[in-house]
Design an enzyme around this catalytic site. Structure first.
Site, mmCIF file in Angstrom:
data_model
loop_
_atom_site.group_PDB
_atom_site.id
_atom_site.type_symbol
_atom_site.label_atom_id
_atom_site.label_comp_id
_atom_site.label_asym_id
_atom_site.label_seq_id
_atom_site.Cartn_x
_atom_site.Cartn_y
_atom_site.Cartn_z
ATOM 1 N N HIS B 279 0.840 -1.200 0.000
ATOM 2 C CA HIS B 279 0.000 0.000 0.000
ATOM 3 C C HIS B 279 0.871 1.244 0.000
ATOM 4 O O HIS B 279 1.898 1.308 0.660
ATOM 5 C CB HIS B 279 -1.018 -0.004 1.141
ATOM 6 C CG HIS B 279 -0.455 -0.003 2.528
ATOM 7 N ND1 HIS B 279 -0.050 1.151 3.164
ATOM 8 C CD2 HIS B 279 -0.234 -1.011 3.405
ATOM 9 C CE1 HIS B 279 0.378 0.840 4.380
ATOM 10 N NE2 HIS B 279 0.284 -0.463 4.548
ATOM 11 N N ASP B 291 6.335 0.275 6.665
ATOM 12 C CA ASP B 291 4.887 0.167 6.491
ATOM 13 C C ASP B 291 4.377 1.308 5.641
ATOM 14 O O ASP B 291 4.020 2.348 6.159
ATOM 15 C CB ASP B 291 4.213 0.154 7.870
ATOM 16 C CG ASP B 291 2.719 -0.099 7.810
ATOM 17 O OD1 ASP B 291 2.229 -0.494 6.738
ATOM 18 O OD2 ASP B 291 2.061 0.106 8.837
ATOM 19 N N GLU B 324 -4.871 2.270 2.819
ATOM 20 C CA GLU B 324 -4.945 1.032 3.606
ATOM 21 C C GLU B 324 -5.103 1.347 5.073
ATOM 22 O O GLU B 324 -5.904 0.738 5.781
ATOM 23 C CB GLU B 324 -3.690 0.188 3.352
ATOM 24 C CG GLU B 324 -3.745 -1.221 3.957
ATOM 25 C CD GLU B 324 -3.209 -1.339 5.368
ATOM 26 O OE1 GLU B 324 -3.402 -2.388 6.000
ATOM 27 O OE2 GLU B 324 -2.598 -0.368 5.872
#
Lengths: 463, 463
Positions: B279, B291, B324
């Site tokens: 994402h 992340d 996300e």
């Protein structure tokens, strides 16, 4: 030849043993063992450290918390049964941090983690923003042409080296001490430096900084290492990097705090004393667990463990210095006040390098004191502490004024500093960074050292 | 009997080998090796990750940086020579964090490191302050009497467990998902939780949170673990702990962003495709390196390494999902839009668990697909990836809507998540947390997987 060498060696060892044996009786050595074992098993230093860092927290000199820390120390020294507990005034230039924030504006907006260096002035209320100019070292900045930083922010990206004895600190801290002055000389309107830090976590490391009469004061800051990397990558990729910065601090003029002192009185030479301690103040960002709650707690506990077994010949004095972080102000006051009788100090050691294991013991004493030193070293060996025979220990920072004013017998119980500068002067210096088992070993080492220095036959002295 | 068992086993193995051998020719296997070696040595994924996290930085959905990330992805997919590059709209509830600060007021004033959970409402402009009530678990809070938290701040101190597969996340995240609702039901005016985190560093971990119709919305926050320890110590020591809190956020209604998609077109079955991706958005605190910049960069690079060698039978589609973090909004939009032809997906895997080594490979496919799976596993083995035969992979979070709507062939390339939750959703999720060597291994694993899934004789399908 071989036989003669051996003979000489054996005789030398015997003589040395004989001399050493005279410093301490069998009974005294049994007491040392008793103290070592008690301290190795006791939670006392951990309890003190927990209480100080939790119930008081950060202890910037002059703040309400600093006052609470002084009251905390006095109360706990009394509760531990010290024979004398008192305070001595120390003054210092009081400073506060109220706000700090920063952003990278170009080429893309993102937060910049930084902190004001101690003593930094404020930016204008609305902040400032300017282009950043990168230097790899302080010397590169010093070499920049006059006026070349007009209206810009100077940024020094010097990387500190990691090592067990913290030898990377000195070279790195130059940029903290004088970077803002050198930047201002070239016309910069603010100063940023890579943190004096070995960490890769996103904490900015504060620390003392200085201005110079005749040079414009500019805001002085340190950025977290990942942010320093980010700035350097952007600049090295050819981007014009613009940063906005808002620092609000205050110079409050002369402040007052107190060295807090506890003493167990010696039985034969009460005026003579072993000085151990740490500094009670801390920076405002963390809770000062490693720097220097640990030193405070473990030296308080070490003295108590000795007193539980005996009062040695000489006194054990725990000095919890004030306002170390702002410039050793408590230490300066202490050694000035006690100038006339500094030769009563038979041994001095400050714990101000965290609480990882004490791995080595080193003295800085005259030749006549060395047999005592070697006997102490022998009693530290069971704790995993090796003896460094160089006899040129520096002691902790609060002993600098002592060393500058007299030839004192100074000792170092070297803590493993490999990770110390991951946390030093950051918000991340909190209780969980101290290992309770290691703190016990530290406490035991200080207890053995202080007891033996106080109880030796020979009064130790400096070179 | 023994001989017959052996015979059956040998025949089964031979049959299995024969079947596997039919999936890929010698030439195809040589190409797999070529791709694996090229990807293992290439800096491409590192360069992409560096560029995204440095030049764009944080990528909260709907922000200017999110728009820059979409442009960045489109540009780089085009520059890498993808045959098709396009975007697909996704809408989501847009949210911003403007300010967050907190202090412990009593028994001693000290900073409290916390962060607003995603979707949290603001405190009043001037903040709020109240007594803190400690619970060890969400269930303890749920069991509290009605009205027992009137005017107070609820604090859940649940500690997340560390493990390679992140199994501690599920139990811990319950308090993030519904803690504020449960606290409000008991009358609390604000909610704090220990971060969903395995770290001992002083970073608060943000993450999605939810309100419930009919239950008063209250500010929802997570505190850094050392601060959670500090609060718990103070409360457990019997202190009345009062905290002040100022959170300023904004609900901006429906926002728009874009899934960015790049495809290398298959030679025999172009409509069929392998879906890999990550994402593109991130939380606002860090730069979203683990992340999920890593997932974005390594799947883009993996596809490019394949295309450098060949176009497989089926297409390779890299989907970089939008939004996300705020609730899988890009994924929901993608799988809704492509609902009619989801059976064109012959394999799907999302990388969204950092970039530590891929240590295991797992499928979730029908029985007919297993020979292909085993051949892929054999080609991943040289990268140190073991095969997990359970055939029940979950894939990444953006594949949840796919799994919910069809029986898709889903794969997991399991990254070692032991340290992932030290950084997840914090300011400390920055480029330096990714190991370039491990990122290469990840890229190579994805490249091998995607190439073989796209080039196998058998079209894989779900259970």
């Amino acid at each position: 030849m071989k036989f003669r060498s051996l003979l000489v060696a054996v005789l030398t060892m015997s003589l040395s043993s004989a001399l050493q044996a005279q410093e301490f009786s069998e009974q005294q050595l049994a007491q040392v063992k008793q103290v070592r074992e008690a301290a190795s098993q006791s939670n006392l230093s951990w309890q003190l450290l927990t209480s100080l860092t939790t119930e008081v927290g950060p202890r910037l000199p002059g703040t309400e918390n600093d006052k609470k820390a002084v009251a905390w120390a006095k109360k706990h020294l009394e509760q531990l049964g010290f024979d004398k507990v008192w305070v001595e005034e120390a003054t210092f230039p009081e400073w506060r941090r109220y706000h700090e924030s920063a952003k990278i504006l170009l080429p893309s907006e993102q937060p910049l983690h930084l902190t004001a260096l101690g003593n930094s002035i404020s930016t204008p209320t609305e902040g400032l923003s300017a282009e950043v100019v990168l230097f790899e070292t302080l010397d590169e900045l010093i070499a920049a042409p006059a006026g070349s930083l007009n209206g810009k922010i100077a940024f020094i990206n010097y990387r500190m080296n990691r090592d067990i004895d913290g030898n990377g600190y000195g070279p790195a801290v130059r940029a903290r001490n004088s970077g803002a002055v050198e930047a201002a000389k070239k016309g910069a309107i603010a100063y940023m430096m890579r943190s004096v830090s070995t960490s890769h976590h996103r904490f900015a490391h504060t620390g003392g900084s200085h201005y110079k009469t005749g040079v414009t004061k500019i805001p002085a800051t340190a950025v977290a290492n990942p942010d320093a990397d980010q700035l350097a990558r952007l600049i090295n990729a050819g981007h014009d990097v613009k940063v906005s910065l808002n620092i609000q601090t205050e110079d409050l003029g002369q402040g007052t705090s107190y060295n807090v002192i506890g003493e167990f009185t010696g039985t034969e030479f009460p005026a003579q004393y072993v000085l151990i301690g740490g500094h009670l103040d801390s920076w405002d960002l963390g809770t000062g667990a490693l720097d220097d709650g640990a030193g405070v707690a473990l030296t308080m506990a070490a003295a108590k463990h000795i007193a539980d077994v005996k009062r040695p010949k000489r006194s054990i004095r725990v000095v919890l210095f004030a306002a170390e972080e702002l410039g050793l102000w408590g230490a300066k006051a202490y050694f000035k006040k006690h100038k006339a009788d500094l030769d009563n100090i038979v041994a001095a050691a400050e714990s101000d390098f965290g609480a990882d294991v004490v791995y080595a013991f080193e003295s800085n004493v005259n030749a006549a004191s060395l047999p005592v030193v070697r006997e102490i070293a022998a009693q530290l060996a069971p704790l995993g502490v090796k003896y460094i025979g160089k006899n040129s220990a520096h002691g902790g920072p609060d002993l600098i004024p002592l060393k500058n004013s007299t030839s004192a017998p100074i000792f170092a119980l070297h803590q493993d500093g490999t990770d110390y500068f991951d946390y030093h002067h950051t918000a991340d210096d909190t209780l969980d960074k101290v290992d309770p088992a290691k703190l016990k070993q530290n406490t035991a080492a200080y207890a053995v050292f202080a007891l033996m220095a106080a109880d030796a036959k020979t009064k130790m002295a400096g070179k």
